[in-house]
Design an enzyme around this catalytic site. Structure first.
Site, PDB file in Angstrom:
ATOM      1  N   GLU A 153       2.332   1.568  -3.536  1.00 41.47           N
ATOM      2  CA  GLU A 153       1.327   1.961  -4.525  1.00 41.47           C
ATOM      3  C   GLU A 153       0.940   3.432  -4.389  1.00 41.47           C
ATOM      4  O   GLU A 153       0.836   4.144  -5.382  1.00 41.47           O
ATOM      5  CB  GLU A 153       0.065   1.109  -4.377  1.00 41.47           C
ATOM      6  N   GLU A 154       0.708   3.891  -3.158  1.00 44.64           N
ATOM      7  CA  GLU A 154       0.193   5.244  -2.950  1.00 44.64           C
ATOM      8  C   GLU A 154       1.265   6.322  -3.006  1.00 44.64           C
ATOM      9  O   GLU A 154       0.959   7.476  -3.305  1.00 44.64           O
ATOM     10  CB  GLU A 154      -0.554   5.330  -1.619  1.00 44.64           C
TER      11      GLU A 154
ATOM     12  N   GLU B 214       0.824  -1.213   0.000  1.00 43.48           N
ATOM     13  CA  GLU B 214       0.000   0.000   0.000  1.00 43.48           C
ATOM     14  C   GLU B 214       0.858   1.263   0.000  1.00 43.48           C
ATOM     15  O   GLU B 214       0.556   2.224  -0.705  1.00 43.48           O
ATOM     16  CB  GLU B 214      -0.954  -0.003   1.201  1.00 43.48           C
TER      17      GLU B 214
END
Length: 174
Positions: A51-52, A48
């Site tokens: 990805e972010e 996460e």
């Protein structure tokens, strides 16, 4: 359902924060999101963040978790807040190089390293500016500061054919 959020703090004592394209209840929040099927907690938190924000990081421990009912898809949710460290490289002088984050297209509006004290002030709230305290993150910050994290230990099972799995528990004095 379960999800993971990541408190990624660099060597300059800055925390990695994001602003989502939608549903911003605070100026900044920690990166995180839903785990994928059969994904481990450490892998979900690292994925996460990558990805972010585009930041590679390492899972350290679980700071705490929240259990809420009737959320997305009408399901209960466990939200784990993880202590993470960014992968920092050293220049020729031995100084840490802090990678600049890049916002995920179509989900994240902005991403930045925020001084940890500034993030802490936001979590504490400011009644004069109409910003209420953030009760969950206040508790997580206290746990973060106390280093009373929950650590992973890989255990083997007595069940034939079952793979070893992580068990999370508080540190036990020797």
């Amino acid at each position: 359902l379960w999800s993971a959020g990541a408190m990624v703090v660099n060597s300059r004592n800055e925390i990695l924060c994001v602003k989502e394209l939608r549903r911003n209840y605070r100026p900044w929040k920690i990166p995180g999101g839903l785990a994928e099927l059969e994904e481990g907690l450490d892998a979900a938190a690292c994925r996460e963040v990558m990805e972010e924000t585009g930041i590679e990081c390492t899972f350290q421990s679980v700071i705490g978790f929240r259990h809420t009912h009737n959320l997305q898809f009408g399901r209960s949710d466990l939200y784990f807040v993880c202590r993470m460290t960014p992968v920092e490289k050293l220049d020729e002088d031995g100084t840490s190089i802090i990678t600049q984050p890049v916002a995920q297209e179509n989900e994240i509006a902005a991403v930045s390293w925020i001084p940890l004290d500034e993030y802490r002030d936001m979590v504490e709230g400011n009644e004069e500016e109409g910003m209420k305290p953030h009760p969950m993150m206040q508790k997580m910050m206290k746990s973060y500061d106390s280093n009373s994290d929950i650590h992973a230990t890989v255990i083997t099972s007595i069940v034939p054919g079952r793979k070893p799995s992580p068990m999370y528990c508080a540190a036990v004095p020797k």
